[in-house]
Design a protein around this motif. Structure first.
Motif, PDB file in Angstrom:
ATOM      1  N   TYR A  10       8.543 -11.523  46.043  1.00  0.00           N
ATOM      2  CA  TYR A  10       9.127 -12.837  45.733  1.00  0.00           C
ATOM      3  C   TYR A  10       8.952 -13.780  46.899  1.00  0.00           C
ATOM      4  O   TYR A  10       9.320 -13.451  48.035  1.00  0.00           O
ATOM      5  CB  TYR A  10      10.618 -12.649  45.401  1.00  0.00           C
ATOM      6  CG  TYR A  10      11.137 -13.743  44.506  1.00  0.00           C
ATOM      7  CD1 TYR A  10      10.918 -13.708  43.143  1.00  0.00           C
ATOM      8  CD2 TYR A  10      11.817 -14.836  45.036  1.00  0.00           C
ATOM      9  CE1 TYR A  10      11.367 -14.735  42.315  1.00  0.00           C
ATOM     10  CE2 TYR A  10      12.269 -15.860  44.214  1.00  0.00           C
ATOM     11  CZ  TYR A  10      12.043 -15.792  42.855  1.00  0.00           C
ATOM     12  OH  TYR A  10      12.485 -16.807  42.044  1.00  0.00           O
ATOM     13  N   LYS A  14      14.358 -12.484  51.202  1.00  0.00           N
ATOM     14  CA  LYS A  14      14.975 -12.340  52.516  1.00  0.00           C
ATOM     15  C   LYS A  14      14.984 -10.880  52.993  1.00  0.00           C
ATOM     16  O   LYS A  14      15.649 -10.553  53.977  1.00  0.00           O
ATOM     17  CB  LYS A  14      16.412 -12.887  52.490  1.00  0.00           C
ATOM     18  CG  LYS A  14      16.460 -14.398  52.364  1.00  0.00           C
ATOM     19  CD  LYS A  14      15.908 -15.074  53.614  1.00  0.00           C
ATOM     20  CE  LYS A  14      15.720 -16.571  53.481  1.00  0.00           C
ATOM     21  NZ  LYS A  14      14.645 -16.994  52.570  1.00  0.00           N
ATOM     22  N   SER A  39      14.919 -12.637  44.146  1.00  0.00           N
ATOM     23  CA  SER A  39      14.669 -11.215  43.908  1.00  0.00           C
ATOM     24  C   SER A  39      15.955 -10.383  43.839  1.00  0.00           C
ATOM     25  O   SER A  39      15.892  -9.186  43.614  1.00  0.00           O
ATOM     26  CB  SER A  39      13.808 -10.660  45.043  1.00  0.00           C
ATOM     27  OG  SER A  39      14.561 -10.693  46.244  1.00  0.00           O
ATOM     28  N   ASP A  57      20.377 -17.783  39.235  1.00  0.00           N
ATOM     29  CA  ASP A  57      19.090 -18.425  39.510  1.00  0.00           C
ATOM     30  C   ASP A  57      18.737 -19.285  38.307  1.00  0.00           C
ATOM     31  O   ASP A  57      19.029 -18.905  37.159  1.00  0.00           O
ATOM     32  CB  ASP A  57      17.981 -17.390  39.747  1.00  0.00           C
ATOM     33  CG  ASP A  57      16.805 -17.990  40.502  1.00  0.00           C
ATOM     34  OD1 ASP A  57      16.667 -17.745  41.715  1.00  0.00           O
ATOM     35  OD2 ASP A  57      16.011 -18.736  39.878  1.00  0.00           O
ATOM     36  N   PHE A 166      22.627 -24.693  40.144  1.00  0.00           N
ATOM     37  CA  PHE A 166      23.687 -24.247  41.069  1.00  0.00           C
ATOM     38  C   PHE A 166      24.944 -25.118  40.977  1.00  0.00           C
ATOM     39  O   PHE A 166      26.066 -24.638  41.136  1.00  0.00           O
ATOM     40  CB  PHE A 166      23.159 -24.239  42.523  1.00  0.00           C
ATOM     41  CG  PHE A 166      23.049 -25.610  43.129  1.00  0.00           C
ATOM     42  CD1 PHE A 166      24.136 -26.193  43.762  1.00  0.00           C
ATOM     43  CD2 PHE A 166      21.868 -26.343  43.047  1.00  0.00           C
ATOM     44  CE1 PHE A 166      24.042 -27.469  44.304  1.00  0.00           C
ATOM     45  CE2 PHE A 166      21.774 -27.619  43.573  1.00  0.00           C
ATOM     46  CZ  PHE A 166      22.863 -28.183  44.203  1.00  0.00           C
ATOM     47  N   ASP A 180      20.600 -19.696  49.454  1.00  0.00           N
ATOM     48  CA  ASP A 180      19.202 -19.634  49.886  1.00  0.00           C
ATOM     49  C   ASP A 180      18.378 -20.491  48.921  1.00  0.00           C
ATOM     50  O   ASP A 180      17.615 -19.983  48.102  1.00  0.00           O
ATOM     51  CB  ASP A 180      18.736 -18.171  49.882  1.00  0.00           C
ATOM     52  CG  ASP A 180      17.371 -18.013  50.520  1.00  0.00           C
ATOM     53  OD1 ASP A 180      16.957 -18.896  51.298  1.00  0.00           O
ATOM     54  OD2 ASP A 180      16.706 -16.989  50.238  1.00  0.00           O
TER      55      ASP A 180
HETATM   56  C1  LIG Z   1      14.327 -19.129  48.441  1.00  0.00           C
HETATM   57  S1  LIG Z   1      14.440 -18.550  46.803  1.00  0.00           S
HETATM   58  C2  LIG Z   1      15.700 -17.346  46.913  1.00  0.00           C
HETATM   59  C3  LIG Z   1      15.210 -16.051  47.483  1.00  0.00           C
HETATM   60  C4  LIG Z   1      16.243 -14.933  47.498  1.00  0.00           C
HETATM   61  N1  LIG Z   1      17.296 -15.133  48.442  1.00  0.00           N
HETATM   62  C5  LIG Z   1      15.554 -13.614  47.801  1.00  0.00           C
HETATM   63  O1  LIG Z   1      15.821 -13.009  48.844  1.00  0.00           O
HETATM   64  O2  LIG Z   1      14.738 -13.189  46.973  1.00  0.00           O
HETATM   65  C6  LIG Z   1      15.191 -19.864  45.948  1.00  0.00           C
HETATM   66  C7  LIG Z   1      15.525 -19.628  44.480  1.00  0.00           C
HETATM   67  O3  LIG Z   1      16.217 -20.761  43.979  1.00  0.00           O
HETATM   68  C8  LIG Z   1      15.929 -20.884  42.583  1.00  0.00           C
HETATM   69  N2  LIG Z   1      16.276 -22.257  42.163  1.00  0.00           N
HETATM   70  C9  LIG Z   1      15.523 -23.371  42.255  1.00  0.00           C
HETATM   71  N3  LIG Z   1      16.212 -24.452  41.850  1.00  0.00           N
HETATM   72  C10 LIG Z   1      17.455 -24.022  41.507  1.00  0.00           C
HETATM   73  C11 LIG Z   1      18.640 -24.673  41.034  1.00  0.00           C
HETATM   74  N4  LIG Z   1      18.659 -25.992  40.848  1.00  0.00           N
HETATM   75  N5  LIG Z   1      19.741 -23.921  40.792  1.00  0.00           N
HETATM   76  C12 LIG Z   1      19.707 -22.563  40.947  1.00  0.00           C
HETATM   77  N6  LIG Z   1      18.601 -21.887  41.399  1.00  0.00           N
HETATM   78  C13 LIG Z   1      17.497 -22.614  41.680  1.00  0.00           C
HETATM   79  C14 LIG Z   1      14.453 -20.527  42.500  1.00  0.00           C
HETATM   80  O4  LIG Z   1      14.129 -20.108  41.223  1.00  0.00           O
HETATM   81  C15 LIG Z   1      14.334 -19.427  43.566  1.00  0.00           C
HETATM   82  O5  LIG Z   1      14.416 -18.165  42.981  1.00  0.00           O
END
Ligand SMILES: C[S@@+](CC[C@H](N)C(=O)[O-])C[C@H]1O[C@@H](n2cnc3c(N)ncnc32)[C@H](O)[C@@H]1O
Length: 282
Positions: A10, A14, A39, A57, A166, A180
């Protein structure tokens, strides 16, 4: 500390930073929220530490994969059946079309496994557009999936998955909220306002707008006012640009810590002038 690895490759996972992130959580709270779970490798590694873990997510089918895997092996069987063989590019392209017309969690998982570098990518119309990867479900997938499902299933009753923006996740009890979000928008150094470009590329950037960073900043302030703890992780600086939201939280006086990473081990967005941090209100 030993951590279980995620079962999905992914962007922005992290996993390699867990050693530095997990000990920094606030363990005085009973509820944990993984607001941008991706992930689920962060939420999945704290399931034994909290009474409830909410993982959210915006990508519905991604949450669909996690949800099904928590319940049973059905999704594994369905996904294996859908995965084209390693050599079959035409079947990959057919699967991609089929997903874009009629989305299901198992089609998304099969696409992630068969696409270029296993990295899902959507265009601005939210259509999967990653290219063929000449790869498929393999023994390493079996091993990762087995480990992850065995790790999370004993905690089934504590874990709740949701797929919302979110801002629609309302925190009603004091919680530890791990944030994140996708790469933030850069700060315009002339005006100090939020600029119009994200600090880096990711396959899910189509889901993130400038207004989301502004809403997220307000969301953090509200969590703070209402007695919850938050930890935001992200890239503070990259190629001489600063991320607006992280810079603003730091200027508000919240604590922050620079994360150390080994560039050879951690797949990073770029070169050595990247500063990755966590910001906390506790
Ligand atoms: C940086 S990634 C997170 C990675 C996670 N912490 C990991 O370790 O796998 C950011 C995530 O935010 C989700 N995302 C994007 N826009 C969003 C929103 N408006 N509300 C909720 N989730 C969202 C994306 O689909 C993505 O999976």
């Amino acid at each position: 500390m030993m951590f279980v690895n995620g079962y999905l490759n992914y962007t922005g996972s992290k996993f390699k930073l867990l050693e530095q992130i997990i000990p920094e959580m606030d363990y005085t709270k009973r509820y944990f929220v993984d607001l941008f779970t991706g992930s689920f490798v962060v939420g999945g590694n704290v399931v034994d530490k909290y009474d409830k873990v909410l993982a959210n997510d915006i990508i519905q089918d991604l949450i669909g994969i996690h949800k099904s895997l928590l319940e049973s092996d059905d999704i594994i069987e369905k996904t294996k059946l859908l995965c084209p063989s390693k050599e079959n590019q035409d079947a990959f392209l057919e699967l991609r079309d089929s997903f874009n017309k009629d989305k299901t969690p198992e089609k998304l998982w099969a696409l992630i496994l068969c696409c270029n570098s296993n990295l899902m990518r959507f265009n601005n119309n939210f259509l999967f557009n990653q290219t063929w990867g000449n790869r498929t479900w393999n023994t390493s997938t079996d091993k990762k999936v087995e480990e992850f499902k065995n790790h999370i299933r004993p905690y089934k009753d504590k874990i709740v998955f949701t797929s919302k923006h979110f801002n629609d996740i309302k925190i009603t009890k004091p919680s530890m909220v791990y944030i994140d979000s996708p790469y933030g928008f850069i700060k315009d150094e002339k005006t100090n306002n939020i600029g119009s470009k994200q600090i880096s590329e990711a396959g899910y950037n189509c889901y993130w707008k400038k207004e989301d960073d502004i809403k997220l900043y307000e969301y953090c302030k509200l969590l703070n006012d209402k007695g919850s703890s938050f930890m935001v992780s992200g890239v503070l600086e990259h190629n001489n640009n600063k991320t607006w939201i992280l810079d603003k939280l730091i200027n508000d006086g919240f604590n922050y810590k620079e994360l150390v990473f080994d560039y050879n081990k951690v797949s990073k967005i770029g070169v050595k002038n990247t500063i990755e941090i966590i910001v906390k209100n506790y």
